[in-house]
Structures are given as structure tokens and as C-alpha cells.
Design an enzyme around this catalytic site. Structure first.
Site, PDB file in Angstrom:
ATOM      1  N   ASP A 122     -76.662 -16.313  16.986  1.00 51.00           N
ATOM      2  CA  ASP A 122     -75.922 -15.678  18.061  1.00 51.00           C
ATOM      3  C   ASP A 122     -76.450 -14.254  18.225  1.00 51.00           C
ATOM      4  O   ASP A 122     -77.145 -13.734  17.349  1.00 51.00           O
ATOM      5  CB  ASP A 122     -74.432 -15.668  17.710  1.00 51.00           C
ATOM      6  CG  ASP A 122     -73.567 -15.250  18.885  1.00 51.00           C
ATOM      7  OD1 ASP A 122     -74.064 -15.271  20.019  1.00 51.00           O
ATOM      8  OD2 ASP A 122     -72.405 -14.901  18.658  1.00 51.00           O
TER       9      ASP A 122
ATOM     10  N   GLU B  94     -93.815 -36.838 -24.837  1.00 52.40           N
ATOM     11  CA  GLU B  94     -93.146 -37.726 -25.789  1.00 52.40           C
ATOM     12  C   GLU B  94     -93.507 -39.188 -25.522  1.00 52.40           C
ATOM     13  O   GLU B  94     -93.757 -39.973 -26.453  1.00 52.40           O
ATOM     14  CB  GLU B  94     -91.634 -37.527 -25.688  1.00 52.40           C
ATOM     15  CG  GLU B  94     -91.178 -36.112 -26.073  1.00 52.40           C
ATOM     16  CD  GLU B  94     -89.763 -35.808 -25.605  1.00 52.40           C
ATOM     17  OE1 GLU B  94     -89.024 -36.768 -25.334  1.00 52.40           O
ATOM     18  OE2 GLU B  94     -89.417 -34.615 -25.496  1.00 52.40           O
TER      19      GLU B  94
ATOM     20  N   ALA C  99     -84.765 -40.099 -23.578  1.00 54.51           N
ATOM     21  CA  ALA C  99     -85.669 -38.951 -23.534  1.00 54.51           C
ATOM     22  C   ALA C  99     -86.358 -38.826 -22.177  1.00 54.51           C
ATOM     23  O   ALA C  99     -86.578 -37.726 -21.671  1.00 54.51           O
ATOM     24  CB  ALA C  99     -86.724 -39.078 -24.630  1.00 54.51           C
TER      25      ALA C  99
ATOM     26  N   GLU D  56     -81.562 -35.720 -18.316  1.00 45.36           N
ATOM     27  CA  GLU D  56     -80.137 -35.603 -18.022  1.00 45.36           C
ATOM     28  C   GLU D  56     -79.688 -34.160 -17.851  1.00 45.36           C
ATOM     29  O   GLU D  56     -78.626 -33.892 -17.315  1.00 45.36           O
ATOM     30  CB  GLU D  56     -79.295 -36.284 -19.112  1.00 45.36           C
ATOM     31  CG  GLU D  56     -79.406 -35.659 -20.488  1.00 45.36           C
ATOM     32  CD  GLU D  56     -80.447 -36.376 -21.333  1.00 45.36           C
ATOM     33  OE1 GLU D  56     -80.379 -36.263 -22.550  1.00 45.36           O
ATOM     34  OE2 GLU D  56     -81.307 -37.058 -20.762  1.00 45.36           O
TER      35      GLU D  56
ATOM     36  N   ASP E  71     -69.476 -17.962  15.400  1.00 48.97           N
ATOM     37  CA  ASP E  71     -68.203 -17.392  14.974  1.00 48.97           C
ATOM     38  C   ASP E  71     -67.012 -18.005  15.686  1.00 48.97           C
ATOM     39  O   ASP E  71     -65.874 -17.784  15.291  1.00 48.97           O
ATOM     40  CB  ASP E  71     -68.191 -15.870  15.196  1.00 48.97           C
ATOM     41  CG  ASP E  71     -68.499 -15.495  16.642  1.00 48.97           C
ATOM     42  OD1 ASP E  71     -68.638 -16.417  17.480  1.00 48.97           O
ATOM     43  OD2 ASP E  71     -68.597 -14.294  16.926  1.00 48.97           O
TER      44      ASP E  71
ATOM     45  N   ASP F 280     -68.642 -22.963  18.395  1.00 43.47           N
ATOM     46  CA  ASP F 280     -69.801 -23.101  17.508  1.00 43.47           C
ATOM     47  C   ASP F 280     -69.601 -24.156  16.420  1.00 43.47           C
ATOM     48  O   ASP F 280     -70.564 -24.559  15.767  1.00 43.47           O
ATOM     49  CB  ASP F 280     -70.102 -21.759  16.823  1.00 43.47           C
ATOM     50  CG  ASP F 280     -70.462 -20.677  17.818  1.00 43.47           C
ATOM     51  OD1 ASP F 280     -71.194 -20.986  18.773  1.00 43.47           O
ATOM     52  OD2 ASP F 280     -70.007 -19.535  17.645  1.00 43.47           O
TER      53      ASP F 280
END
Length: 880
Positions: free
Chosen positions: A333, A683, A287, A291, A614, A618
Site C-alpha cells: 500500500d 553413520e 539415526a 528427528e 490495513d 485488504d
């Protein structure tokens, strides 16, 4: 001295004759025997990639994260408890995350493969006086290579002979225009890559003309090879979320083990059954571990990535979605990202030079400026309305068309009968046109080339000063001039070889024309948004410093500090560069290693940097950056493979929208963590405090697992759909070192958990005093409904539910209603009630449970009031 031992600057400083002598080659090329000998010495002309990890190793590495190990432990605990469904759910989540991580890492390794594919497959060479085609990997230093339009340059070449050669070097230098080449030696040893006009580089493309060059470097010693070496050495930095979750997982593992031991020991001391306490402690371990967190994160990132695609941003690696929210610097750029990537006439400065000249045939100009730039122009209109040609010429033609010039009629009335074409050495173009017996010459070119060829004028000095002013403002300046020729002058018509010294004189200057790649309309607003969001924008471009400064000023990037050139960056050590980045926001004429160093310097300052690019040049910086952003339209495959995100529209504003989405996603993950830690805390406190207060064990393992799987899971997943808060882009970026528990999250989890436990235990004590046999059902139900009340309240950390709208997240509302219905179902379905060891509740008891649980909602809304008015938690930032 070995050929490759020569320093790179040597080649562009040498004359063609000295290059051949230094490299021990000849005008007829190497012999086959010489070539094979050199190939054995220098190796193949290939890009060598480092040994990569196998697919199995990459897959196994996905299970080494602390949070994943904690989840695997939780699965084992769930299996020991006997909860096969919970075990399978956890295992499925772990496997899903491992597969996603493996796919992202495997795709990232394709960058070097894409780089290798840029190499030319074959090359045309002259060996022993005979032209032949060979495989490009067989090229060696000293080979003579023949180039023509359309060829990919197969190695780094020193050009020996050219005919109007133009090369597209954008992939290496970032220059948007093709580069006119020449063969003359250059004096400056420190010239940037883009200014070495007598060299052609491996991987670039010939766009016009022909050439012959000698191979000076091959393989990994080429400029492309240097980039491949840098790219192979880069490691993807971990995202802020990955770092925060790793710290979270370590803390949680220690905390869970300690709590389980304490609760187990406390139960034994009270005389509880050892088997029951062992099962309870193990159930509590399951508990306490959220998860569902990896699943929630995966869903949040995946949904965010899908939203970003609709906004023209393609996410290649899911963690990048959240990392965007932490970005403090965007290194962008200029061409095509901040600008439109098309030249446009920005300014026209008419010159009053309509004065009498020494030649009787020369008077007022026959043609207007708009007519002259149409005639002295090789661009042509296409059927779809676009213009085909050199970007400068299409810009001039578009300007003329916008001023009402009828292109077809004008060119028909004034057909071109002769010309002296543009070359990089001449820096001007002259055409001759005839209309009946009337002849006129038009010239356009660099002001320093055109103005001396115009007739003497009192305005000449003024024109040159104006040209220099326009150039300083970042404009590409052209001078346009015309000259009337004697009627029937056969020396200047078709078939005659024009003498430039005779023709190009006594022109009348019409105007200076300033051209610029204009900023995108939305660029300035996007930069302003970054400023309000506390994000600094840095322009890193291969263009001229004056052009870079002009565009920076137009879009709102701070250009008050000096523009740093690549040469100046190269002369700084790492410490000096870090200091310069405190103020400098514009870099020009940069080399690939400069971009990489700038990103590394920002990271050394503790910044999270996004880098756009691009080209091949780079790729190393894209890989190093916390967020590498490649261009989808004009970018290379190498850049896209190295990047975390691809802009489908090459638009800077899209990056800003992606940052907004990244912040929204991180906020939603924090909402889930706030929610799940508070509920798990409730809890844990319930089970921990009950024995200390003399109460029987309030919850069974089955109850804990139900709340963990259903009450946490469904509403938690729905939190990923929460909208961005209105002020999401008006607050500064999260500090990269900021813990996920910052700004009061852990305090909230502790006091809300205590409140939930207090309400549940109070209900238990009251029911026991009333001798109500359903005391455990009431306790279980109050705790479950308290968690549902809490999830409604944590939709915002500051704003009340009624302000953000109760129905603005229908997915969450549906999840809360579904969870409530499921709780009623297990309570009132006999088989399920028996399985959970609970009993049906009366309507009054349900009303009691709802009323008690609502206290949590009211309390959290009161906390928000104090956060807004008193600034609670504003400076609370626990260390990760």
C-alpha cells in the site's frame, strides 16, 4: 424484480426519488409489517461465516504431514529398540509442533469473527414516520436510516439528504482522508467504490455531519459482505519450507526403509546374529531420520520471530518467518507504508497577480500567503504541540508556522467574523476577518473553483496550466486568494447571511499550493535494497493514479509502465493480468477483488507474493498472499487476523528487514540439513561398507543413538543462532520450486559422509591390525569428532571459518565444547563406559582421533575454495 436483484451500479446512478421508487419505500419509511415481511424474504442483516472446522479436527490435522508421520514411525522404532529416552524426545517434538500448528491455525480462523464485530450493534431508523432505534441486524432494504458523526454505517445506503456529511471509508477503499458525500446521481456505471460519493457502506464510520439514507443492500450482499465471502473462501498457502520438508520426508522414508533392509540382509549373509542385526537396522532407522529437524526449525523460527519483534515486525504464524526469504514480489500500500500518512506542503507557486482591479477598494493584497492559510483554516494547535483538524488544513497551518507566523497573535488581530464553509459541491471555503475597520476575505479551494472568482489577469491561463501540471505530478492542488472589502461593510460581518455570488468575486490570487503525503525517509533505500535482492515492489493503492505515480517515482518503484486502474484490471481476464504484471508496478483506484486477483496472478506466474494492507478490503488478499502483512498502528482487526505478519510501525523498511531475517533463518535451516544429512550419511556408510570390506560391525545401536541425540542435536540447535552472511540481500530470492537439496547440498552430504566413513573405517582397520582392543571406541570417537569438525566448517556454504569469525557464534562454540566434554565423560566414566561398551583412551589415542577428525574440516574448507572460484553447484537445483 426483487430488490437485491438490481445490479450494484444501479443505486449510485439513480436520483433519490427514483431510488425510493425502485426499492418501494417512502419518505416516512416502511411500516413495521412491511419491514418484517422483507426480513423474512431477505434474511437478517448479518455477515454469515462458513462452517469452520472443529478444534479437534484442526488438532488431528497437524499429524497428517509426511515428516510428522516419519517421526512417529521413528518413535515406534526407538520404542522397539528399547530407547525410552529417544522415544520420549521424539514424541515431545511431534506434540510441540502439533500444538504450535494448531494455535496458529486456530488464530487464523478469527479473521471472520473480527469482521463481524465491525457491524454496528444498533441503528436509528424512521418507520411509519416515527424515529426509533432498532438492532442493526433487523434492517431491511427500504429502511430509512439516520446517521450522525460517530455512527458506524449499519448497511449499504443510498444517501437521500445530507448536511456536510463526511465518512471514513479507509477500511474499505484505502483512502486515508474522510470522503465528503453528496446526494446527486452519478452517470458512470463503472465508478470505483471510492468514487460513489452518494453511497455509504456498511462498516464505515461517519466523521462529520448528518444524513438520511435508504438501505439498498444488507448482510452478505453489502460491500463488507462480499469481502467476508472472499475471505471465507481463501485457504492459507503452504510455505516453501513446508513444501520442501514434505518432499524431503517422502524421499527419506523410502531411503531409510531401503537401507535398513539392505544392511539387515547383508549382516545375515555374513553370519551375524539376526537379533543384533535387527536391532542395528532399527537403530540405523532412528539415526537416519533427523528427528531433531522439526525442533531445530521450530527453534529457528521462534528465535527469528523474537528478533523480528525487536525490529517492529510481529509474526503471527511461524512458517511466515521462513517464507519471507522466498518472497519475489512485495505488493505494498502507499499511505502510511511508503509515505508518512500526513499531508505536507510540497510546493508553492506564487502568482504575480498584484494588479489594479476594476474595484477602487481592491488593490494589493492585505495578507500574505502564510497569513491567509492560517486565517482561512479550522485546524487548531494542541497543548502537546500537535495540530488538530483536517489533514489538509493541518498541513497548511504547519507550513505557515514554519515560516514564522504567530498563529495566536494573527487570529487575535484578525478574528473571523463570518464564513461560507467548505462543501464537496463548492470545493472551496471563504472566511471574512476584521481588523478595526478593515475587512478582508480569504478563500482557499480547488483551482477550478477559485480562479474564476479572481479578478481578470494576464496570469490566469498560466495559473490554470500550472495547477494542471502540479496535479499531474500527484500533488493535491489548492488555490489561495484574498480580497479587501469596503471598510465597515455590514453585509459581510457576523449575523449576516453571506451571498456567495456577491462575496466570492474580484479576489486576488496569491499562490497555488501543492500538498502531498511525503515518502518516508527510509522508503527509497528499502526499495533499493529490494531491487538489489531481486525482489520486485508493486504499489497497490486506492489513491489517484497521478498521486500513485508521483510517490512511486520518488521512492524508486519502476513507474515507466502505465499505471493500471482498478477499472482496467477489472476489464482484464486472468491471462491478460498475468501478462501486465510482467511490467506494471503501480496500480491505483483498486477494489478488494482487484487486490486479490493481482496476488493470484502473481502466484500463477510462479511468484511468491507478500501483500501489505490495513483495511477490511485488504483481508482477502492478505489471506491469499504467501505473506500477508498487516498494519499494526492504523490497521483493522480484520486485516491483522487475516495476516501472517503485523508491522508495529507501519513501515515498508520493516518488511525489508523481515525479508533479511527470513533469508538468514532459511540459510540456518539449510546449514542444519547439510550438517545432519552429512553426519547421518557418515553413520550409514560406515555400517553399510564395513561388511563389504570384511570388517566387524563397527558401531553398536547405543553408539548410533548417542550420536543422533547428542552429536547432532546440540550443535544443530546452535546453528540456528548463526548470523546472516554479508551478501544475504545481494542475491536473488530462492525460486519457489527450488529443492532444499539445491546448490550441491546432497552432493556435499554424500561425499562428506563417505569421507567420515572412510576415516572411521580406516581407524578401525588400523586398530584391528595393531590388535588394539579399543578399536570400537576409536571408531566411535573418530566418527563423533568428525561430526563436530564438520559443524564448524558448515557455518557458511561459501566463506571460510576465519572470515566469518570463529567466535561470532558463541552458542555453537559452546555446544561443540560441551559435546566434546560429554564424549570424554562417557569414555572415562566407568559406569557410562560399561553402558556404552567402550574403554578409556590414552592421551595419544585422543590426539589421533582429533587429528583424523580434523581432515573433515580441512576437506570442507577446500570445497568452499572451489565453490568460490569455480562456481561449483551454482546451477545444481534438483527438483523437489
Amino acid at each position: 424484480m426483487a430488490i437485491h436483484d438490481l445490479p450494484p451500479p444501479t443505486w449510485h446512478q439513480q436520483t433519490p426519488e427514483s431510488v425510493l421508487r425502485l426499492i418501494d419505500s417512502r419518505a416516512d419509511g416502511l411500516t413495521d409489517h412491511e419491514a418484517e415481511t422483507r426480513r423474512a424474504q431477505y434474511g437478517d442483516n448479518l455477515l454469515v461465516t462458513a462452517a469452520r472446522r472443529s478444534a479437534l479436527r484442526m488438532l488431528l490435522a497437524q499429524f497428517g504431514d509426511v515428516m510428522v508421520l516419519v517421526l512417529i514411525g521413528a518413535a515406534l522404532v526407538a520404542m522397539l529398540v528399547g530407547e525410552a529416552e529417544d522415544t520420549l524426545a521424539i514424541v515431545a517434538i511431534v506434540l510441540l509442533n502439533a500444538v504450535l500448528g494448531f494455535v496458529q491455525e486456530y488464530r487464523a480462523e478469527q479473521a471472520l469473527a473480527a469482521l463481524g464485530q465491525m457491524a454496528a450493534p444498533s441503528a436509528r431508523v424512521r418507520r411509519a414516520g416515527r424515529e426509533q432505534s432498532i438492532a442493526a441486524h433487523r434492517l431491511v432494504p427500504g429502511d430509512l436510516v439516520l446517521l450522525e458523526a460517530g455512527n458506524v454505517v449499519p448497511a449499504d445506503l443510498r444517501l437521500l439528504h445530507i448536511q456536510r456529511l463526511a465518512v471514513d471509508e479507509s477500511a474499505l477503499t484505502g483512502e486515508s482522508l474522510a470522503v465528503e458525500k453528496h446526494t446527486a446521481a452519478l452517470d458512470d456505471a463503472e465508478l470505483p467504490l471510492g468514487d460513489r460519493r452518494n453511497l455509504a457502506y456498511k462498516g464505515t464510520t461517519v466523521t462529520a455531519g448528518r444524513a438520511e439514507g435508504v438501505v439498498v443492500t444488507t448482510g452478505m450482499r453489502t460491500e463488507l459482505g462480499r469481502i467476508a465471502a472472499m475471505l471465507g473462501a481463501q485457504q492459507d498457502p503452504r510455505s516453501p519450507l513446508q513444501l520442501r520438508l514434505a518432499a524431503f520426508g517422502r524421499r527419506l522414508a523410502v531411503l531409510v526403509l531401503g537401507l535398513c533392509a539392505v544392511i539387515f540382509a547383508a549382516g545375515l549373509l555374513r553370519g551375524e546374529d539376526a537379533g543384533l542385526m535387527f536391532m542395528t537396522a532399527l537403530s540405523l532407522a532412528v539415526a537416519a531420520i533427523p528427528e531433531a529437524l522439526p525442533a531445530v526449525i521450530t527453534v529457528a523460527l521462534a528465535l527469528g520471530a523474537r528478533r523480528m519483534v525487536r525490529q517492529q515486525a510481529l509474526i503471527r504464524r511461524l512458517p511466515a518467518v521462513e517464507t519471507l526469504g522466498s518472497v519475489t514480489f512485495i505488493c505494498t500500500d502507499k499511505t502510511g507504508t511508503l509515505t508518512q500518512n500526513r499531508m505536507q506542503v510540497d510546493r508553492v507557486r506564487a502568482i504575480n497577480e498584484h494588479e489594479a482591479s476594476d474595484a477602487a477598494t481592491e488593490g494589493a493584497p492585505v495578507l500574505s500567503l502564510a497569513e491567509a492559510v492560517v486565517l482561512c483554516n479550522d485546524a487548531t494547535p494542541q497543548p502537546d504541540g500537535s495540530l488538530l483538524g483536517d489533514p489538509t488544513e493541518t498541513a497548511l497551518l504547519q507550513h505557515a508556522l514554519s515560516h514564522g507566523v504567530d498563529l495566536a497573535t494573527l487570529r487575535q488581530c484578525w478574528p473571523r467574523v463570518n464564513e461560507i464553509p467548505f462543501t464537496s459541491e463548492r470545493a472551496r471555503m471563504t472566511t471574512v476577518h476584521a481588523h478595526g475597520d478593515t475587512l478582508v476575505a480569504c478563500m482557499k479551494g480547488a483551482p477550478e473553483q477559485v480562479l474564476p472568482r479572481c479578478q481578470a489577469s494576464a496570469h490566469a491561463a498560466e495559473a490554470m496550466q500550472e495547477a494542471e501540471t502540479m496535479a499531474a505530478e500527484g500533488l493535491r492542488v489548492l488555490a489561495v486568494a484574498v480580497r479587501s472589502l469596503p471598510p465597515g461593510d455590514t453585509d459581510h460581518v457576523a449575523g449576516s447571511a453571506l451571498d456567495a455570488n456577491t462575496l466570492e468575486r474580484h479576489f486576488t490570487l496569491l499562490a497555488l499550493v501543492g500538498l502531498l503525503d511525503p515518502p518516508r525517509e527510509e522508503a527509497a533505500q528499502a526499495v533499493a535494497q529490494c531491487r538489489s535482492a531481486g525482489i520486485q515492489v508493486v504499489m497497490i493503492t486506492g489513491d489517484h493514479p497521478a498521486t500513485a505515480r508521483a510517490i512511486a517515482a520518488r521512492v524508486g518503484i519502476d513507474s515507466t509502465a502505465p499505471v493500471l486502474s482498478g477499472r482496467e484490471v477489472a476489464g482484464m481476464d486472468d491471462g491478460a493480468l498475468r501478462v501486465a504484471l510482467a511490467d506494471t508496478r503501480v496500480f491505483a483506484r483498486v477494489a478488494p477483488e482487484d487486490k486479490l486477483r493481482i496476488v493470484q496472478a502473481l502466484q500463477a506466474r510462479g511468484e511468491y507474493a507478500a501483500m501489505t494492507g490495513d483495511g477490511v478490503n485488504d483481508a482477502p488478499a492478505l489471506r491469499q498472499a504467501n505473506i500477508g502483512v498487516a498494519m499494526g498502528r492504523g490497521g483493522t482487526d480484520v486485516a491483522r487476523e487475516a495476516a501472517h505478519m503485523v508491522l508495529l510501525d507501519d513501515n515498508f523498511a520493516t518488511i525489508v528487514r523481515a525479508v533479511r531475517e527470513g533469508r538468514r533463518i532459511y540459510d540456518n535451516i539449510r546449514r542444519f540439513v547439510r550438517f545432519v544429512l552429512s553426519t547421518n550419511s557418515g553413520e550409514i556408510w560406515t555400517l553399510f561398507l564395513a561388511p563389504l570390506l570384511g570388517l566387524p560391525l563397527p558401531l553398536l545401536p547405543m553408539h548410533i543413538l548417542w550420536m543422533n541425540l547428542v552429536t547432532d542435536g546440540l550443535p544443530g540447535l546452535a546453528l540456528t543462532a548463526e548470523r546472516a552472511e554479508p551478501d544475504v540481500m545481494q542475491r536473488p530470492p530462492r525460486p519457489p520450486s527450488e529443492s532444499i537439496f539445491a546448490h550441491g547440498l546432497w552432493q556435499h552430504a554424500v561425499w562428506v559422509g563417505l569421507l567420515m566413513a572412510g576415516l572411521a573405517l580406516g581407524t578401525q582397520a588400523w586398530a584391528l591390525r595393531q590388535n588394539n582392543a579399543r578399536w570400537q571406541t576409536l571408531t566411535f570417537t573418530v566418527l563423533t569428532l568428525s561430526q563436530l569438525a564438520h559443524v564448524l566448517a558448515v557455518r557458511s556454504e561459501r566463506h571460510p571459518l576465519w572470515r566469518i569469525g570463529p567466535f561470532s557464534n558463541p552458542l555453537l562454540l559452546g555446544a561443540v565444547l560441551l559435546t566434546f566434554v560429554l564424549q570424554v565423560a562417557i569414555t572415562h566414566t566407568p559406569a557410562l563406559a560399561q553402558l556404552f561398551r567402550i574403554a578409556p583412551l590414552s592421551l595419544a589415542e585422543w590426539g589421533l582421533c582429533v587429528g583424523v577428525a580434523s581432515v573433515v574440516y580441512v576437506a570442507v574448507e577446500i570445497e568452499k575454495v572451489f565453490i568460490r572460484t569455480r562456481g561449483w553447484y551454482a546451477d545444481v537445483t534438483p527438483r523437489s
